[in-house]
Write a protein that holds these residues in place. Sequence first.
Motif, PDB file in Angstrom:
ATOM      1  N   CYS A  33      10.131 -26.902   6.999  1.00  0.00           N
ATOM      2  CA  CYS A  33       9.871 -26.948   8.439  1.00  0.00           C
ATOM      3  C   CYS A  33      11.060 -27.441   9.257  1.00  0.00           C
ATOM      4  O   CYS A  33      11.018 -27.394  10.485  1.00  0.00           O
ATOM      5  CB  CYS A  33       8.663 -27.849   8.716  1.00  0.00           C
ATOM      6  SG  CYS A  33       7.137 -27.221   8.001  1.00  0.00           S
ATOM      7  N   SER A  34      12.101 -27.925   8.604  1.00  0.00           N
ATOM      8  CA  SER A  34      13.210 -28.487   9.359  1.00  0.00           C
ATOM      9  C   SER A  34      14.025 -27.389  10.027  1.00  0.00           C
ATOM     10  O   SER A  34      14.150 -26.260   9.514  1.00  0.00           O
ATOM     11  CB  SER A  34      14.115 -29.306   8.445  1.00  0.00           C
ATOM     12  OG  SER A  34      14.816 -28.454   7.560  1.00  0.00           O
ATOM     13  N   LEU A  35      14.583 -27.719  11.186  1.00  0.00           N
ATOM     14  CA  LEU A  35      15.424 -26.766  11.905  1.00  0.00           C
ATOM     15  C   LEU A  35      16.654 -26.406  11.083  1.00  0.00           C
ATOM     16  O   LEU A  35      17.117 -25.260  11.090  1.00  0.00           O
ATOM     17  CB  LEU A  35      15.844 -27.390  13.247  1.00  0.00           C
ATOM     18  CG  LEU A  35      16.801 -26.556  14.110  1.00  0.00           C
ATOM     19  CD1 LEU A  35      16.155 -25.236  14.506  1.00  0.00           C
ATOM     20  CD2 LEU A  35      17.208 -27.345  15.355  1.00  0.00           C
ATOM     21  N   ASN A  36      17.177 -27.396  10.345  1.00  0.00           N
ATOM     22  CA  ASN A  36      18.386 -27.165   9.547  1.00  0.00           C
ATOM     23  C   ASN A  36      18.177 -26.034   8.535  1.00  0.00           C
ATOM     24  O   ASN A  36      19.050 -25.179   8.341  1.00  0.00           O
ATOM     25  CB  ASN A  36      18.763 -28.453   8.816  1.00  0.00           C
ATOM     26  CG  ASN A  36      20.130 -28.378   8.174  1.00  0.00           C
ATOM     27  OD1 ASN A  36      21.144 -28.681   8.790  1.00  0.00           O
ATOM     28  ND2 ASN A  36      20.186 -27.963   6.918  1.00  0.00           N
ATOM     29  N   TRP A  73      16.212 -23.480   8.711  1.00  0.00           N
ATOM     30  CA  TRP A  73      16.185 -22.178   9.373  1.00  0.00           C
ATOM     31  C   TRP A  73      17.581 -21.744   9.784  1.00  0.00           C
ATOM     32  O   TRP A  73      17.916 -20.547   9.731  1.00  0.00           O
ATOM     33  CB  TRP A  73      15.264 -22.237  10.592  1.00  0.00           C
ATOM     34  CG  TRP A  73      13.824 -22.299  10.205  1.00  0.00           C
ATOM     35  CD1 TRP A  73      13.038 -23.405  10.111  1.00  0.00           C
ATOM     36  CD2 TRP A  73      12.997 -21.194   9.816  1.00  0.00           C
ATOM     37  NE1 TRP A  73      11.777 -23.091   9.689  1.00  0.00           N
ATOM     38  CE2 TRP A  73      11.708 -21.719   9.516  1.00  0.00           C
ATOM     39  CE3 TRP A  73      13.201 -19.823   9.708  1.00  0.00           C
ATOM     40  CZ2 TRP A  73      10.657 -20.938   9.105  1.00  0.00           C
ATOM     41  CZ3 TRP A  73      12.132 -19.027   9.300  1.00  0.00           C
ATOM     42  CH2 TRP A  73      10.895 -19.571   8.994  1.00  0.00           C
ATOM     43  N   VAL A  74      18.403 -22.700  10.197  1.00  0.00           N
ATOM     44  CA  VAL A  74      19.787 -22.363  10.546  1.00  0.00           C
ATOM     45  C   VAL A  74      20.538 -21.867   9.318  1.00  0.00           C
ATOM     46  O   VAL A  74      21.243 -20.848   9.359  1.00  0.00           O
ATOM     47  CB  VAL A  74      20.502 -23.592  11.161  1.00  0.00           C
ATOM     48  CG1 VAL A  74      21.986 -23.309  11.348  1.00  0.00           C
ATOM     49  CG2 VAL A  74      19.875 -23.968  12.492  1.00  0.00           C
TER      50      VAL A  74
END
Length: 1050
Positions: free
Chosen positions: A66-69, A71-72
Amino acid sequence: MAAASLSSPSTSLLSTPIPPTRFFSRNPKPTARVLNPKTKKPPPLSCATASPTAAASKAGSWRELCSLNSWVVRDYRRLVDSVGALEPALRRLSDEQLKAKTTEFRARLALGETLADVQAEAFAVVREAARRTLGMRHFDVQIIGGAVLHDGCIAEMKTGEGKTLMSTLAAYLNALTGEGVHVVTVNDYLAHRDAEWMGRVHRFLGLTVGLIQAGMKSDERRASYRCDITYTNNSELGFDYLRDNLSRNKEQLVMRWPRPFHFAIVDEVDSVLIDEGRNPLLISGEDNRDAARYPVAAKVAELLMEGVHYTVELKGNNIDLTEDGVAHAEIILGTDDLWDENDPWARFVMNALKAKVFYRRDVQYIVRNGKAIIINELTGRVEPKRRWSDGIHQAVEAKEGLKIQADSVIVAQITYQSLFKLYPKLSGMTGTAKTEEKEFLKMFKMPVIEVPTNLPNIRVDLPIQAFATARGKWQYVRAEVESMFQLGRPVLVGTTSVESSEYLSDLLKARNIPHNVLNARPKYAAREAEIIAQAGRKHAITISTNMAGRGTDIILGGNPKMLAKEIVEDNILPFLTHEPPDIDMEGESLSHKGLSKIKLGPSSLGLLAKAAIMAKYVHKSGRNEWSFGKAKSTIAESIEMGQTIGMEKLQEHLAEESEMYPLCDAIGLAYLSVLRDCEIHCSAEGAEVKTLGGLHVVGTSLHESRRIDNQLRGRAGRQGDPGSTQFMVSLQDEIFQKFNLDTEWAVRLISRITNDEDIAIESNVVVKQLLGLQINAEKYYFGVRKSLVEFDEVLEVQREHVYNLRQVILSGDSESCSEQIFQYMQAVADEIVLVNIDPQKPPKTWNLAKLLDEFVGLGGKLLGESFKGIQDENLQSALEQMHGCGLVKADSFALPNMPVPPNSFRGIRKKTSSVMRWIAICVDDTSKKGRYTNTVNLLRKYFGDFLIATYLNAVQESRYDDAYIRGIEREVLLKTLDTLWKDHLVNMNKLSSAVNVRSFGHRNPLEEYKIDGCRFFISMLSATRRLTVESLLHYWSSPMESDEIFNTED
């Protein structure tokens, strides 16, 4: 996707695991695990407590998903796939075809394509070039890291994951524009290493690579900055920028002006922008006036007692004199007032007290060759060229009884934050930045992207152990090291100072445990690469001060390249030179005890013997004795050549020139053969060390930031290797004293558990509280840095204005320089007019007599002759005649019955300039408006034109050629600006200290600094204009008598 810290650690890799235990139950009396330092090793516990539960693993995986990292990183995978798809085709290309890709990319960019269009191909080309030149292929995670750098972000990669190789991707891509790329490291050693090592990739692809090192001449620096990619360290970059903005002619400039900054990759970006951010770069002059006061103040400080005569605040490094202290000091010095302006002693006494309390020998500095040399608290290295400002360094010299160096007077200054904000595009890489992400986003608009590890991280971070006393902690550290040594596991012990590293070394010597010490002392620092190379070998014990920026990975089993180089040097150096090394190598024999001896094959022994014979022949046949430095550099160059050429070509070359004694070829060949043996030995020993549990890291104190602790932890478990870390702290550590933190609760808790204060306590509650204190320290320092940045932003705007003005003067043509002088003269005339008139009142109320006196006094005899006999009545009469007049001829205007300006506005450029100045006067919104505004504007026009025309006439009558005239103008402009800017910096530094007192009056110090700083700057610019005009008019009134313009010192 391989992600860091997702896999469960295997406790079978640890010989003596010390997992966390549960300390507190619902019972009133707490229970805790007590460790006895007298035992050789801690008792093993069950593996279940050391490994995370399945629920924790699932929770961690869910958070990761779920972390933004994540997905990046997932988005960057598409680029990785594109780069991988190009790899087979590029492998089929010849070297020349691969090199031609650089020309192709530049041609495509010239036709309108962007860097994004060629990114995948460029990355694939660099990957293939690295494989061919270095034998190293970028991992997929390094491709992701290179893309992160290209996007202007911070790439966080764990230690040993290959940040240096990763940087070649973004550096190459951005260098294609031809505007220059700076790869910034933290010291000269790393800059030189990376320029030679990674530079081979760039040079193979046809790019030019430059290197900036301390001691380089201007011509060398200029050539390096004009390369496609320039490797440098942060301090050299900053000082080059400041020196360029102190130069007096454009031939002295070394950077790429007018746009010296394009794109930078900052290695150890957290160290540079955050840790070093508190210390501005200063270029200073000397002031010897007060040198004799420092020794006297040092004697006074010795007689004053803490708690009686002064109070100490460790957190802010502040000292306050009590009333008794002030009285005592005044009696000793024989003065009535410490703060007397005619006999000021307060500053010297306060600095002497700070030197006594806060600046400790072997912690903040060492004494070497009669000088106090600063130790960088972050890297553990000495910094010989750095000095503390505001008289602190002189106070330390006085305390130590050393020769007092001259006081420093600031000539130019800039912080690293302000320096790197000058880059339109900035990126960075480090192993520890996530904890400071908010600060990077707020200060630099740079997000931190965590790049996954290539292999899962299986390092085990054991719980922190707390001790009531420092004695108990050090005894337990000694026992821990001894236990690991007996098992054969390599150990790295991190300390915070030279003093503590040598204290632990003495404890180990008493137990006859062989070890290496790496700290700021020359005898250790000079062997840094050798010590780090051996730190991963079986039975190796290394005690080191902070590990930031060491630049060399600790490889389990040893670093074969460094070990091979050491073997070659040991065998060849005695035959090349008889000169001893220029540093004390004491303790070298101890560093090899306990380590297995590397067995060399017959081939290596024979090649070493042959190289030694050639070295002996070269030494005997030479006319001059070889220095130790020359011999060592010859060996280093031979090794570099051997790695580049390869064994087969070297053998061919030696066979062709067997009668010529080719020493370098023989050394290179011997190195490659020894390297092969070292690789076999290190691989076998590394496998053995892995079965023992890998590198064990011991931290002996919590730092002021979790990030620094993580840098030390990151030395273990590189690239999927096993390893473990253990931090041991005592409640007497400096961090708790410095921040005046309440640790009594912990002492009481320990006393309830055991009566022995030297016993180690592992408690989740204690550890949580201690980490909470560390977070509070981080918040405090963030506030300090934030305040410094906010204060520096005021100076940043002013600095940018002044430096841009300097570059216009330096680099502009003769017309731009003359136009600048005309603007100055018009501005000076405007100031004289506007300060003596009021456009809302009639001319008869104006102070015209003072206006005339000021104007005539400005130009001396040049204007005095023209306005001889002119009174204020004449000027008032002329203004009355002009009031309500119609059209005015802008390029030849004069007031009726007043002196007519010389006819100097000949030529279209000068007439156009005159008209433009008139338009600027008419549309000026900054001056006061009123009924008589038009009359005021005519007055401004008349005096401005008269001043400029008189100046031009004097220059023309001098009959000097244009080059000489422009040289005089440029010199006067720069000298005046630099002199007053230097004074302004001194005033601003005094102001930054003074405004803090205003907070007692419920006034915001920052707002006060902004208001007064703006007022100071406006006054400085006004004084610069006026002094420039006066100097030029004075010079051209009698050029032969005015050579002092060039002879006086700044």
